[in-house]
Design a protein around this motif. Structure first.
Motif, PDB file in Angstrom:
ATOM      1  N   TRP A  22      -0.805   2.752   5.370  1.00 50.98           N
ATOM      2  CA  TRP A  22       0.141   3.187   4.330  1.00 50.98           C
ATOM      3  C   TRP A  22      -0.386   4.424   3.602  1.00 50.98           C
ATOM      4  O   TRP A  22      -1.584   4.537   3.326  1.00 50.98           O
ATOM      5  CB  TRP A  22       0.379   2.033   3.353  1.00 50.98           C
ATOM      6  CG  TRP A  22       1.340   2.368   2.251  1.00 50.98           C
ATOM      7  CD1 TRP A  22       2.552   2.972   2.376  1.00 50.98           C
ATOM      8  CD2 TRP A  22       1.151   2.111   0.867  1.00 50.98           C
ATOM      9  NE1 TRP A  22       3.133   3.100   1.148  1.00 50.98           N
ATOM     10  CE2 TRP A  22       2.297   2.577   0.196  1.00 50.98           C
ATOM     11  CE3 TRP A  22       0.129   1.527   0.109  1.00 50.98           C
ATOM     12  CZ2 TRP A  22       2.448   2.496  -1.176  1.00 50.98           C
ATOM     13  CZ3 TRP A  22       0.283   1.428  -1.246  1.00 50.98           C
ATOM     14  CH2 TRP A  22       1.430   1.908  -1.886  1.00 50.98           C
ATOM     15  N   VAL A  23       0.533   5.315   3.279  1.00 52.66           N
ATOM     16  CA  VAL A  23       0.190   6.652   2.783  1.00 52.66           C
ATOM     17  C   VAL A  23      -0.756   6.688   1.580  1.00 52.66           C
ATOM     18  O   VAL A  23      -1.541   7.625   1.436  1.00 52.66           O
ATOM     19  CB  VAL A  23       1.466   7.447   2.399  1.00 52.66           C
ATOM     20  CG1 VAL A  23       2.295   7.750   3.636  1.00 52.66           C
ATOM     21  CG2 VAL A  23       2.321   6.703   1.379  1.00 52.66           C
ATOM     22  N   THR A  62       6.202   9.345   1.759  1.00 53.15           N
ATOM     23  CA  THR A  62       7.350   8.429   1.826  1.00 53.15           C
ATOM     24  C   THR A  62       8.323   8.758   0.694  1.00 53.15           C
ATOM     25  O   THR A  62       9.526   8.870   0.898  1.00 53.15           O
ATOM     26  CB  THR A  62       6.880   6.980   1.678  1.00 53.15           C
ATOM     27  OG1 THR A  62       5.951   6.911   0.593  1.00 53.15           O
ATOM     28  CG2 THR A  62       6.218   6.483   2.934  1.00 53.15           C
ATOM     29  N   LEU A  63       7.764   8.945  -0.510  1.00 54.53           N
ATOM     30  CA  LEU A  63       8.618   9.233  -1.655  1.00 54.53           C
ATOM     31  C   LEU A  63       9.206  10.637  -1.528  1.00 54.53           C
ATOM     32  O   LEU A  63      10.363  10.869  -1.875  1.00 54.53           O
ATOM     33  CB  LEU A  63       7.835   9.071  -2.964  1.00 54.53           C
ATOM     34  CG  LEU A  63       7.254   7.662  -3.201  1.00 54.53           C
ATOM     35  CD1 LEU A  63       6.524   7.585  -4.535  1.00 54.53           C
ATOM     36  CD2 LEU A  63       8.352   6.603  -3.167  1.00 54.53           C
ATOM     37  N   SER A  79       2.920  11.729  -2.155  1.00 48.99           N
ATOM     38  CA  SER A  79       3.356  10.612  -1.316  1.00 48.99           C
ATOM     39  C   SER A  79       4.469  11.073  -0.370  1.00 48.99           C
ATOM     40  O   SER A  79       5.554  11.462  -0.799  1.00 48.99           O
ATOM     41  CB  SER A  79       3.856   9.470  -2.212  1.00 48.99           C
ATOM     42  OG  SER A  79       4.580   8.550  -1.429  1.00 48.99           O
ATOM     43  N   ASN A  92       2.384  -2.014   7.083  1.00 49.09           N
ATOM     44  CA  ASN A  92       3.135  -0.789   6.889  1.00 49.09           C
ATOM     45  C   ASN A  92       2.196   0.320   7.366  1.00 49.09           C
ATOM     46  O   ASN A  92       1.081   0.407   6.840  1.00 49.09           O
ATOM     47  CB  ASN A  92       3.455  -0.600   5.392  1.00 49.09           C
ATOM     48  CG  ASN A  92       4.170   0.701   5.094  1.00 49.09           C
ATOM     49  OD1 ASN A  92       4.492   1.444   5.986  1.00 49.09           O
ATOM     50  ND2 ASN A  92       4.392   0.953   3.805  1.00 49.09           N
ATOM     51  N   TYR A 137       3.709  -7.679   2.449  1.00 44.69           N
ATOM     52  CA  TYR A 137       4.794  -8.002   3.404  1.00 44.69           C
ATOM     53  C   TYR A 137       4.705  -9.429   3.929  1.00 44.69           C
ATOM     54  O   TYR A 137       5.345  -9.761   4.938  1.00 44.69           O
ATOM     55  CB  TYR A 137       4.798  -7.004   4.573  1.00 44.69           C
ATOM     56  CG  TYR A 137       5.201  -5.614   4.132  1.00 44.69           C
ATOM     57  CD1 TYR A 137       6.531  -5.291   3.899  1.00 44.69           C
ATOM     58  CD2 TYR A 137       4.243  -4.637   3.882  1.00 44.69           C
ATOM     59  CE1 TYR A 137       6.905  -4.029   3.442  1.00 44.69           C
ATOM     60  CE2 TYR A 137       4.605  -3.379   3.429  1.00 44.69           C
ATOM     61  CZ  TYR A 137       5.939  -3.087   3.220  1.00 44.69           C
ATOM     62  OH  TYR A 137       6.301  -1.839   2.765  1.00 44.69           O
ATOM     63  N   LYS A 185       8.813  -6.605  -2.319  1.00 46.91           N
ATOM     64  CA  LYS A 185       9.398  -6.766  -0.984  1.00 46.91           C
ATOM     65  C   LYS A 185      10.023  -8.143  -0.814  1.00 46.91           C
ATOM     66  O   LYS A 185      11.131  -8.263  -0.309  1.00 46.91           O
ATOM     67  CB  LYS A 185       8.331  -6.553   0.097  1.00 46.91           C
ATOM     68  CG  LYS A 185       7.432  -5.350  -0.129  1.00 46.91           C
ATOM     69  CD  LYS A 185       8.097  -4.022   0.100  1.00 46.91           C
ATOM     70  CE  LYS A 185       7.235  -2.910  -0.467  1.00 46.91           C
ATOM     71  NZ  LYS A 185       7.604  -1.579  -0.149  1.00 46.91           N
ATOM     72  N   LYS A 242       1.059  -1.294  -6.020  1.00 45.04           N
ATOM     73  CA  LYS A 242       0.445   0.026  -5.940  1.00 45.04           C
ATOM     74  C   LYS A 242      -0.585   0.212  -7.053  1.00 45.04           C
ATOM     75  O   LYS A 242      -1.708   0.654  -6.814  1.00 45.04           O
ATOM     76  CB  LYS A 242       1.539   1.080  -6.059  1.00 45.04           C
ATOM     77  CG  LYS A 242       1.184   2.446  -5.548  1.00 45.04           C
ATOM     78  CD  LYS A 242       2.409   3.367  -5.669  1.00 45.04           C
ATOM     79  CE  LYS A 242       2.626   4.162  -4.411  1.00 45.04           C
ATOM     80  NZ  LYS A 242       3.852   4.976  -4.462  1.00 45.04           N
ATOM     81  N   ARG A 289       7.856   7.114  11.469  1.00 42.70           N
ATOM     82  CA  ARG A 289       8.173   5.780  10.941  1.00 42.70           C
ATOM     83  C   ARG A 289       9.636   5.713  10.534  1.00 42.70           C
ATOM     84  O   ARG A 289      10.138   6.604   9.854  1.00 42.70           O
ATOM     85  CB  ARG A 289       7.302   5.440   9.730  1.00 42.70           C
ATOM     86  CG  ARG A 289       7.448   3.973   9.335  1.00 42.70           C
ATOM     87  CD  ARG A 289       6.855   3.659   7.983  1.00 42.70           C
ATOM     88  NE  ARG A 289       7.696   4.134   6.893  1.00 42.70           N
ATOM     89  CZ  ARG A 289       7.471   3.870   5.605  1.00 42.70           C
ATOM     90  NH1 ARG A 289       6.402   3.170   5.258  1.00 42.70           N
ATOM     91  NH2 ARG A 289       8.290   4.333   4.670  1.00 42.70           N
ATOM     92  N   VAL A 321      12.054   5.884   3.009  1.00 44.69           N
ATOM     93  CA  VAL A 321      11.313   4.996   2.110  1.00 44.69           C
ATOM     94  C   VAL A 321      11.549   3.549   2.524  1.00 44.69           C
ATOM     95  O   VAL A 321      12.613   3.201   3.044  1.00 44.69           O
ATOM     96  CB  VAL A 321      11.759   5.232   0.650  1.00 44.69           C
ATOM     97  CG1 VAL A 321      13.109   4.624   0.371  1.00 44.69           C
ATOM     98  CG2 VAL A 321      10.717   4.731  -0.337  1.00 44.69           C
ATOM     99  N   GLY A 322      10.533   2.717   2.333  1.00 43.02           N
ATOM    100  CA  GLY A 322      10.667   1.316   2.727  1.00 43.02           C
ATOM    101  C   GLY A 322      10.926   0.441   1.530  1.00 43.02           C
ATOM    102  O   GLY A 322      10.009   0.171   0.762  1.00 43.02           O
ATOM    103  N   TYR A 341       9.496  -1.926   9.479  1.00 47.44           N
ATOM    104  CA  TYR A 341       9.303  -0.578  10.011  1.00 47.44           C
ATOM    105  C   TYR A 341       9.183  -0.595  11.525  1.00 47.44           C
ATOM    106  O   TYR A 341       8.631  -1.539  12.101  1.00 47.44           O
ATOM    107  CB  TYR A 341       8.008   0.025   9.446  1.00 47.44           C
ATOM    108  CG  TYR A 341       7.960   0.021   7.940  1.00 47.44           C
ATOM    109  CD1 TYR A 341       8.740   0.904   7.204  1.00 47.44           C
ATOM    110  CD2 TYR A 341       7.146  -0.879   7.267  1.00 47.44           C
ATOM    111  CE1 TYR A 341       8.707   0.892   5.824  1.00 47.44           C
ATOM    112  CE2 TYR A 341       7.100  -0.894   5.874  1.00 47.44           C
ATOM    113  CZ  TYR A 341       7.885  -0.001   5.162  1.00 47.44           C
ATOM    114  OH  TYR A 341       7.857  -0.015   3.795  1.00 47.44           O
TER     115      TYR A 341
HETATM  116  N1  GLU Z   1       6.274   0.927   0.650  1.00 46.89           N
HETATM  117  C1  GLU Z   1       7.288   1.902   0.653  1.00 46.89           C
HETATM  118  C2  GLU Z   1       7.046   2.905   1.758  1.00 46.89           C
HETATM  119  O1  GLU Z   1       5.994   2.951   2.332  1.00 46.89           O
HETATM  120  C3  GLU Z   1       7.547   2.482  -0.682  1.00 46.89           C
HETATM  121  C4  GLU Z   1       7.240   3.917  -0.959  1.00 46.89           C
HETATM  122  C5  GLU Z   1       5.836   4.118  -1.408  1.00 46.89           C
HETATM  123  O2  GLU Z   1       5.503   3.629  -2.490  1.00 46.89           O
HETATM  124  O3  GLU Z   1       5.111   4.715  -0.647  1.00 46.89           O
HETATM  125  O4  GLU Z   1       7.945   3.630   2.084  1.00 46.89           O
END
Ligand code: GLU
Ligand code: PMP
Length: 397
Positions: free
Chosen positions: A125-126, A16-17, A14, A175, A207, A237, A101, A372, A38-39, A323
């Motif tokens: 989203w990733v 983002t993480l 991931s 996202n 969201y 969220k 998730k 992002r 990270v969001g 974002y």
């Molecule tokens: N939704 C957030 C993001 O896209 C959390 C991180 C994740 O789980 O990807 O940054």
């Protein structure tokens, strides 16, 4: 010697993480990094929700929970869906898990066979494409750009449908782009999907409450497709509860049962304490949701205004989520005198190293040439981050 399976080797970590982790490591070394990668809401979980968790501990909610979640929580979610979204899902059609998730992944694993096609409008989203890979499904990506406000049209959706299409994955508010489909845009998409009864519509509505349009339409509210819409949502969220790990799917009964079977072998029911907290979130006062939305709107305006003052950075005005997804192609091929930046990934790294601002490469969301930024951060940090980004980008020639 390693024995990592082919399947797991085929997955990307991931982004983002990973970026957030990298930024935390730099912070631990004393570097003053502002993390816009990270969001997650930067607010504390509201007090009445925390108190419900304390009570749950005191009242000994300490045994295994039912696999799909406490009935009382599923009843609260069922009522929320009916009252807020005008959609009907009985508690038996709802499965609660460790965040949206897990439920997204469960739904995909429970309904996709190898080779089944899943249509995903991108940027996305990733985790979506990786989850489809886990199910050995085939990702069918339908790209959009800034000029489309990152929205798929009914025509482009229909052109991507084949006899192998089993699922369409939609996310609004989106996202990573912040785009929000209007009721009419969603209805036009629903009208296309109505002609393909074998397609499951997976609608990620996490969201929902971070939305500046004043209007939210659930995909499940269109009767022509309602019996095969799976709604994904959760408390992460809306109630600033990312770490509590509670999300859900609301699905046709056959799919909710399959998801429960999978979850029963895999993770069991989610945390008892977190579920009782989530129940308080849904049943309690909702002012906190509105207050956070107002703060996100103020920050959206701040970030967009500052981004527009940076020559070469191009962005839309996001209507929801938290974002900004600016196009950075004007900076590619340029150099700060030491290194040449050729991709948006290199630009994200440049911003981390030079400006000490963590962002995420658009490529992680399947769209190169963008980055992002999460504006779920304090006004002060956002001002400073945008100032630093402007300065670092200004040094590229
Ligand atoms: N939704 C957030 C993001 O896209 C959390 C991180 C994740 O789980 O990807 O940054
Ligand atoms: N969907 C989208 C679009 C997201 O941004 C996130 C945030 N990581 C999730 C699902 C998962 O949320 P969670 O697992 O925290 O409920």
């Amino acid at each position: 010697m390693t024995h990592v399976s082919d399947l797991i080797q085929s997955l990307s970590p991931s982004a983002t993480l990973a970026m957030s982790q990298k930024s935390n490591e730099l912070k631990a070394q004393g570097v003053d990094v502002i993390n816009l990668s990270v969001g997650e809401p930067d607010f504390n979980t509201p007090d009445h929700i925390k108190e419900a968790a304390h009570r749950a501990i005191d009242e000994n909610y300490s045994l295994y929970t039912p696999v799909p979640g406490y009935m009382s929580l599923r009843q609260a979610i069922s009522r929320k869906l009916r009252e807020e979204n005008g959609v009907d899902y009985a508690p038996e059609q709802i499965v609660v898990g460790n965040g949206a998730k897990q439920e997204l992944c469960n739904v995909i694993l429970a309904s996709i066979n190898p080779g089944d096609e899943v249509i995903i409008p991108t940027p996305a989203w990733v985790s979506y494409v990786e989850m489809v890979k886990l199910a050995r499904g085939t990702n069918v990506l339908v790209p959009t750009t800034l000029e489309d406000d990152f929205k798929i049209t009914p025509e482009r959706l229909e052109a991507a449908i084949t006899p192998r299409t089993r699922m369409v994955l939609l996310c609004s508010p989106s996202n990573p782009t912040g785009s929000v489909y209007t009721h009419d845009e969603l209805e036009a998409i629903a009208n296309v999907l109505a002609r393909y009864p074998e397609i499951i519509v997976l609608s990620d509505e996490i969201y929902e409450h971070i939305n500046f349009t004043g209007e939210f339409t659930s995909m499940a509210s269109f009767p022509q497709i309602a019996d095969r819409v799976v709604v994904i949502n959760g408390v992460s969220k809306a109630y600033a509860m990312t770490g509590w790990r509670i999300g859900y799917c609301a699905a046709p009964l056959w799919l909710a049962k399959a998801v429960t079977k999978l979850q029963g072998q895999y993770t069991s029911g989610s945390s008892s304490i977190a579920q009782k907290a989530a129940e308080a979130a849904y049943n309690g006062p909702q002012d906190c949701v509105r207050e956070m939305n107002e703060a996100f709107l103020r920050r959206r305006d701040l970030v967009v205004e500052m981004a527009r003052q940076i020559p070469g950075l191009e962005c839309n005005v996001p209507q929801g989520a938290f974002y900004l997804f600016p196009r950075v192609t004007n900076f590619l091929g340029k150099s700060d005198g030491e290194r040449t930046i050729n991709t948006s990934g290199e630009l994200a790294l440049y911003l981390l190293e030079k400006a000490h601002v963590a962002t995420v490469d658009g490529a992680a969301f399947c769209l190169d040439g963008y980055i992002r930024l999460s504006y779920a951060n304090s006004d002060e940090n956002l001002r400073e981050a945008m100032r630093r980004i402007g300065k670092a980008l200004g040094e590229l020639h």
